[in-house]
Each structure stands twice: as C-alpha cells, then as structure tokens.
Design an enzyme around this catalytic site. Structure first.
Site, PDB file in Angstrom:
ATOM      1  NE  ARG A 186      -3.233  -2.894   0.329  1.00 35.46           N
ATOM      2  CZ  ARG A 186      -3.762  -3.607  -0.665  1.00 35.46           C
ATOM      3  NH1 ARG A 186      -3.624  -3.217  -1.905  1.00 35.46           N
ATOM      4  NH2 ARG A 186      -4.414  -4.710  -0.403  1.00 35.46           N
ATOM      5  CD  GLU A 309      -6.292  -8.522   5.717  1.00 38.15           C
ATOM      6  OE1 GLU A 309      -7.054  -7.941   4.943  1.00 38.15           O
ATOM      7  OE2 GLU A 309      -5.148  -8.092   6.015  1.00 38.15           O
ATOM      8  NE  ARG A 342      -2.782  -3.224  12.256  1.00 45.08           N
ATOM      9  CZ  ARG A 342      -3.378  -3.600  11.132  1.00 45.08           C
ATOM     10  NH1 ARG A 342      -3.418  -4.883  10.804  1.00 45.08           N
ATOM     11  NH2 ARG A 342      -3.954  -2.722  10.344  1.00 45.08           N
ATOM     12  NE  ARG A 354     -13.435  -7.009   7.236  1.00 43.21           N
ATOM     13  CZ  ARG A 354     -12.836  -6.812   6.066  1.00 43.21           C
ATOM     14  NH1 ARG A 354     -13.333  -7.358   4.981  1.00 43.21           N
ATOM     15  NH2 ARG A 354     -11.753  -6.081   5.976  1.00 43.21           N
ATOM     16  CE  LYS A 378      -7.046  -1.639   9.342  1.00 38.89           C
ATOM     17  NZ  LYS A 378      -7.217  -2.187   7.985  1.00 38.89           N
ATOM     18  CG  ASP A 383      -9.305  -2.285   5.233  1.00 36.01           C
ATOM     19  OD1 ASP A 383      -8.441  -1.670   5.877  1.00 36.01           O
ATOM     20  OD2 ASP A 383      -9.028  -3.069   4.312  1.00 36.01           O
ATOM     21  CD  GLU A 405      -3.901   0.329  12.146  1.00 30.77           C
ATOM     22  OE1 GLU A 405      -3.494  -0.358  13.107  1.00 30.77           O
ATOM     23  OE2 GLU A 405      -4.195  -0.155  11.046  1.00 30.77           O
ATOM     24  CD  GLU A 411      -5.430  -0.646   1.601  1.00 35.49           C
ATOM     25  OE1 GLU A 411      -5.860  -1.786   1.339  1.00 35.49           O
ATOM     26  OE2 GLU A 411      -5.035  -0.311   2.740  1.00 35.49           O
ATOM     27  CG  HIS A 539     -14.561  -2.976   0.784  1.00 36.18           C
ATOM     28  ND1 HIS A 539     -13.854  -3.600  -0.216  1.00 36.18           N
ATOM     29  CD2 HIS A 539     -13.892  -3.248   1.931  1.00 36.18           C
ATOM     30  CE1 HIS A 539     -12.811  -4.223   0.308  1.00 36.18           C
ATOM     31  NE2 HIS A 539     -12.802  -4.020   1.602  1.00 36.18           N
TER      32      HIS A 539
END
Length: 719
Positions: A186, A309, A342, A354, A378, A383, A405, A411, A539
């Site tokens: 990124r 992930e 995190r 999600r 975050k 995201d 964060e 990104e 997204h």
C-alpha cells in the site's frame, strides 16, 4: 560531404533545442518537506526576527542539543540570512534554552507548574524581550525548537509568546507497511526507505532527514516493518540492523518498535508451536525481549497483527487476544516496553457480518489486557474507507487502552495521484461523539485516556513515505503526514489551521494563494468520497490492488472480500441493512446512536447507505429520490476536482515551478480517474435501478462491460 557535415552539426543543435524546450522544472522537488528555510522576503519582518534572534544560550550538551544547534544554524542562515551566535552567558542571549532544573531559571517569574510538562512538553514564552524555551528534558527542548521555527516560518509575532504544550497522546507512531525486500505494501511513493540489505553499516542521509521531519511534528515512535511481519526481523542479523536505525533516531526522541509474527517461536526458535500458555513459548519471548533490550535499551515494543487475513495468532490454539497480548506484554514489562495489538480481525469461520467482528472478539475482553497493552483500532469498523462511521469499539471498552490507527497512505483514496487532504477525515473520526458516557464522550477522549484513565495512550498512522524524492509521491501527500503528527500531538487543533501552517511552510506565503490552496485541501477528501463512495457506500474498489472501481466484483474466495457484499444493489434499491432488521450492527453503538441510526430519516445522510438498504425512489432530504442524489453526488465529486484544477492554475505564479507541475500532472490524472469512477459506478448501478441518468447530467462514456474488462495487473501497492 559538405551536406553531411552540416547535418551532423545541426543534429546536436536540434537535440539541444528540444531538450531545452522540454525542461520546465526548477530544483525544488519537495525533498525539504515543510522544513524549507528560504529567506523571508518581507524585509521588515526579517529584520524584526533578526533582532529577536541574535544569540542563543543552551546550557546542556548532548546529541539532541547538537541537533538543536544544527537546526538553529540552518534556520538562521536560511530564513534570516544571518550567522547564528551561541553564547555561554544567559544575559547576553536573546533566546534561552532552559531545562527545568537549571538554577538560573529562578531569576525569571515563571508561574507555570513545570512538572505538568512531563518529559516531552515545553513552555515557549517571551519574558522581558527574551524568548525562553523551557522543558524537563532535551527532547522537550527539541520540540520547542521546532515550534519556535514554525512561528517564524508562518510569520507569527514573537513579542508576546506564551505557549504551554504537552502532548495529549503518549505514543505518536508511524507504522510502515514495508517488507524486508523493500517492497512497500500500500505504498505509492516508491520503495521502502529502509535498505535492510545495506544496514547496519550503510546509514543513508535519508534516515536522518526522516527522523528530523518526524521530530518536527512530534512523532516519537517508528515501526519500520510490515504488520504482515517476517519472522526474520527477530533474528540476530536483523536486530543489529534495527539497532543501527535506533541509534540514528534516538537523539530525535524517536523509539523503534517492531511488527512481530506471532508464530516466531516456531518459525525461528525451533519450538513445536507458539501456543501462548506454554512455558517454553513464554520463555522464548522473554529471552528474545532481553536480547533486544541488550542491543537497544530504549526499544519501544511490539506491534502485532494476529488471527487476521491469515496471520497466525493465539486463536490458532484456542486462546484469546488478551492471552496472546499479555504474554508479549509480560516479556517486555521489565524493560518498559509496550504492545500494540491490532483489532483489525475477521475470521474465516464466522458468519457474522464483517463490521461486527472486531467488536464481537474484543469487547468481551475489556479489562483483561495488561496495562502495557493498547488495542490498536482502525478509525472505522471496516478498512480505511473514504468515509466510515467511527468504530464502535471506541465506545465499548472503557477498561482498556485503545489506540487510534489512521491510514496516511491512500490505499482506498486514489493512491498518491489523488489530492485528498486527510486532516478532515482524522478530525471527523476524533471529534465523533460515542455517547458512551453521555454527550461529549468523543473518540479523541477515548484515545487520550481521559474517559478511561488509561495509563497508556497511542495514535498510529500507516505511513505514506517512500524513496520518491518528494517522499510521498504527491506533494500534498506530505500534508497528510504533517497533519497526522500535529493531531497526534494535539487533537484539538483544527484541520484548517494545520493546513494553513503546512501551506505556509511548504508552498507559498502569498495570502491569496494560501486561501485558494486551503480551500482545495479542505474540500478534497469530500470530493473523493463523492466520486468514489457517496452517501455511505463503501468498499467498491477493485480486487487486490484497490485501484479503481469494481462494484461488480463477486467472485472472490470469501463473501466479505467482494464489493457486492457491501452495497447489496438489487432491483429494489441500494445499501446494506445494518439495523435490527438486518445485520444489527447498530446494536454495537450507544443507545443514542441506536435510536438515531435505526431510522433512515434520522441517519446522517453521508452514512445513509452504510446502515440502510433503500429504494431507488426513496425520498432524500433534498426532496429528490435516491437515484437522482446518487448521480448528483458522483457528479459533484468530478466537479470538485475540476474546481481544484482551476484553483491550482490560479496560484501558478506563487508556486515553485517543479512543485506546481507535479501537482498539475497529478490533478490531470485525478480528474480522468474521477470521471472513470463516476461513469463505471453509475453504469453498473443503472443495471439495477433501470432508471435513466437524470436530465442535466452526463451519461457514462461506456457501458458496464467495458469498465469490467479493464485490468491493472501491475498496479502498485499490492500485498
């Protein structure tokens, strides 16, 4: 032969003329960032500063003081055109640097409680025509130095200085998503600045310049490696490389942290597994911590991405995030280190929507983390989207330290060719009221610990820095690095005021130009939201690289990797229902927000489709239907970029030619891609709405099949 001879003579002349015609750039390429110490052109102001800054007294002697002296020398020579003078006598000095334990300070009537400054705060005051910089540490004096120089760069009067500055957040960090092979995940400004192969012996000047820039905005922690960590970073060879960086950064008040792979005891330690309750695993981490601190006595600690992930974590052994984080925290505790754990998690084996998953995993653990652990959250629940509501975790874990964060690298906001000033995004998130303890329970107060009395506070930004000469790929990307640091120090500052500072220090002092550029910056992020994801959409980006629109993507390995999962477009309407009738994500917010978000009529318009699936004919606050407003917002985004182009052209004569041309070219790309985003998304959504583009708006340039056919196999920044 004569004709050939004439041709050979003419050829280099023509080539030379062509090269001359194409050369448009000056030497100012953005490398100096906001620390441009060019001569102040206002002669009366320059003369005033020259009188006020004739000589300096600094009693201390250290590597940090050497940096202060060097900075003052650069600034005095550059801004004022005079040689800096250091004196060993306080009475002879016009600028005096005092540590709080200096006995000569008693001669001054300082009414402030200096103990409240902590180890990083400072006073910047004018007393009887002397300017005093007072701190409890040399690090505080360094921050005060950069503040003083900021006043000069922005043309502020020094005659009545009376500033008390104490950072609101303890750990103010940059997280580099940089791999050991110099690939930057990124990252859109070239390779990683960290050349691991050449370290520890080859220590580039850029490391020092980078540290200096960070110190100037109060950043005091660096994570140089990717959260998708490589276990090799903890091997002796690489720890000696990390030590070299730590030695460079230390005088600037910057500690080094490391992203670590949770399975390191197994991968490089030879253990059977990395189960955090096993004594041998705990001992491995304790030994590793001792090894690190032997090399780097002021090592900051660990950043961990676990069970997300595909990354390993305590969940692989049936353990909780708290068990994993606390094991690491206890290994670091004897040395004063911290763990940033995190909260970006989503599991392969859950059917929960999600946006629910981080809350579901972490809220039951509130109060179970050790006091040197901060859960790094975050700003939004998905995201780093162009716009998200604040993460519900910020109102739901009062007994835990929660670090913010942010993503500085863009990104999901057009990469480094799109101008998107993120100060407005950061302030929107920090000023959001969680209502967890009634009105005024802002996210900022959660992060700074004032709502929880947390002993550990932190704010992290995912860096946008690379090997491009201008550091960030886009001149205005520097502003996002700058505003992150300034807000991490003091979240009460305004995005507009910080933009004003940055423009003055980086681009121009012309008041009319500053007004135009600030207007560009303050509207830019909203423009990006409009041409990418208006009205709460999110997204919609294409697969993997997240470059360009891909709202049609529905063929990825799991449902919540697909844009179709988030917009739920069908013939009836658009948006995802997160009310009690849908995924019930609103239940994770305080009752105030649950009531407000349950009804489309009381949901903020900018988040409407985040929380509701609405008919194409739903009547919006404007009186128009949803389809019309969707088309209108996409076109507003494009119009916003066109306006930025016009504004930038209007300041051409006030901007260095190289900087001007860099931004001019980027704005050209941004306009082209804004139209692409608008047309591709509207062409796709029109297949569901079955409604014509309203009168007065342009129709998509191509059909949806054309946009779906576009491929970008080498787009930068892929993982």
């Amino acid at each position: 032969m004569k004709k050939l001879f004439m041709l050979l003579i003419m050829l280099p002349i023509l080539l030379g003329s062509s090269a001359m015609a194409q050369h448009r750039f000056s030497g100012e390429d953005g490398y100096r960032l906001w620390l441009k110490y060019d001569l102040i052109q206002d002669q009366s102001l320059r003369q005033q500063y020259r009188q006020q800054l004739q000589s300096f007294f600094i009693a201390s002697d250290s590597a940090t003081v050497d940096i202060i002296k060097h900075e003052l020398t650069l600034a005095s020579n550059g801004l004022l055109g005079q040689t800096v003078k250091f004196t060993d006598s306080v009475p002879k000095a016009s600028v005096v640097f005092f540590k709080s334990d200096n006995p000569q300070l008693a001669k001054y009537d300082i009414k402030q409680d200096l103990t409240q400054l902590g180890q990083e705060g400072y006073l910047l005051v004018t007393v009887a025509k002397q300017i005093l910089l007072i701190a409890n540490s040399e690090q505080g004096l360094l921050y005060a130095t950069f503040d003083l120089l900021r006043q000069i760069q922005t043309g502020t009067s020094l005659t009545q200085l009376n500033k008390k500055q104490v950072p609101k957040v303890q750990l103010r960090m940059l997280n580099h998503w940089d791999d050991l092979d110099r690939h930057t995940e990124r990252g859109y400004a070239g390779q990683s600045i960290f050349d691991w192969h050449k370290l520890p012996d080859y220590q580039e000047q850029r490391y020092y310049d980078y540290a200096r820039a960070n110190a100037s905005i109060g950043i005091n922690g660096i994570v140089p490696n990717n959260v998708n960590a490589n276990a090799l970073i903890l091997t002796p060879a690489y720890l000696h490389k990390v030590k070299a960086l730590a030695d460079i950064f230390r005088p600037y008040g910057i500690k080094v942290y490391l992203s670590v792979k949770f399975s390191s005891p197994h991968l490089i330690g030879g253990l059977e597994n990395s189960d955090p309750v096993k004594p041998e695993v705990q001992q491995w981490w304790q030994d590793k911590a001792a090894e690190i601190y032997q090399l780097i006595p002021d090592f900051g600690g660990f950043l961990v991405k676990a069970n997300s992930e595909g990354q390993p974590g305590p969940g692989d052994f049936g353990r909780t995030h708290a068990q994993g984080a606390n094991m690491l925290a206890r290994a670091l505790k004897p040395f004063g280190g911290n763990v940033l754990w995190r909260a970006f998690v989503y599991a392969h084996d859950t059917k929960a929507e999600r946006s629910l998953q981080a809350y579901n995993e972490f809220v039951p653990l509130d109060g179970k983390f050790d006091n040197n652990v901060s859960v790094q959250v975050k700003n939004g629940p998905i995201d780093f989207q162009p716009r998200e509501p604040f993460s519900p975790l910020f109102g739901a874990m009062p007994h835990s330290s929660l670090a913010m964060e942010f993503q500085i690298t863009q990104e999901y906001l057009g990469f480094s060719t799109h101008l998107a000033y993120l100060g407005t995004l950061y302030k929107e998130a920090l000023d959001a009221d969680t209502h967890s303890k009634g009105a005024g329970s802002t996210v900022a107060k959660v992060v700074d610990g004032s709502l929880s009395d947390s002993p550990l506070t932190a704010m992290a930004g995912v860096a946008n820095i690379g090997m491009d000469r201008n550091w960030t790929g886009h001149i205005f990307g520097q502003a996002n690095w700058y505003v992150f640091g300034r807000l991490a120090w003091d979240h009460d500052l305004s995005a507009a005021d910080i933009a004003d500072e940055w423009i003055n220090m980086t681009l121009t002092h012309n008041k009319n130009a500053i007004a135009q550029i600030k207007d560009m910056m303050m509207s830019s992020r909203e423009d990006v939201v409009n041409y990418m994801t208006p009205l709460g959409l999110h997204h919609l980006m294409d697969t993997g690289h997240h470059y360009g629109p891909g709202p049609w993507v529905d063929n990825l390995g799991r449902a919540d990797w697909n844009p179709t999962y988030y917009h739920r477009a069908d013939k009836q309407g658009l948006g995802i229902d997160r009310t009690a009738a849908g995924t019930n994500a609103i239940s994770q917010y305080a009752p105030f927000w649950q009531e407000k978000l349950a009804d489309p009529a009381t949901t903020p318009t900018e988040l409407l489709l985040w929380f509701h699936h609405l008919s194409w004919d739903y009547t919006m606050p404007s009186g128009k239907n949803l389809w019309y407003e969707l088309v209108h917002h996409y076109n507003m985004g494009v119009a916003g970029v066109e306006k930025m182009q016009q504004q930038w052209q209007s300041v051409k004569n006030q901007i260095d030619p190289n900087q001007f041309n860099q931004v001019e070219m980027a704005l050209g790309i941004q306009l082209k891609e804004a139209k692409w985003w608008r047309d591709a998304c509207l062409a796709y959504f029109q297949t569901f709405s079955q409604r014509p583009i309203p009168e007065g708006f342009p129709k998509p340039a191509h059909d949806v099949d054309y946009y779906q056919s576009l491929q970008f196999p080498y787009a930068p920044g892929q993982g």
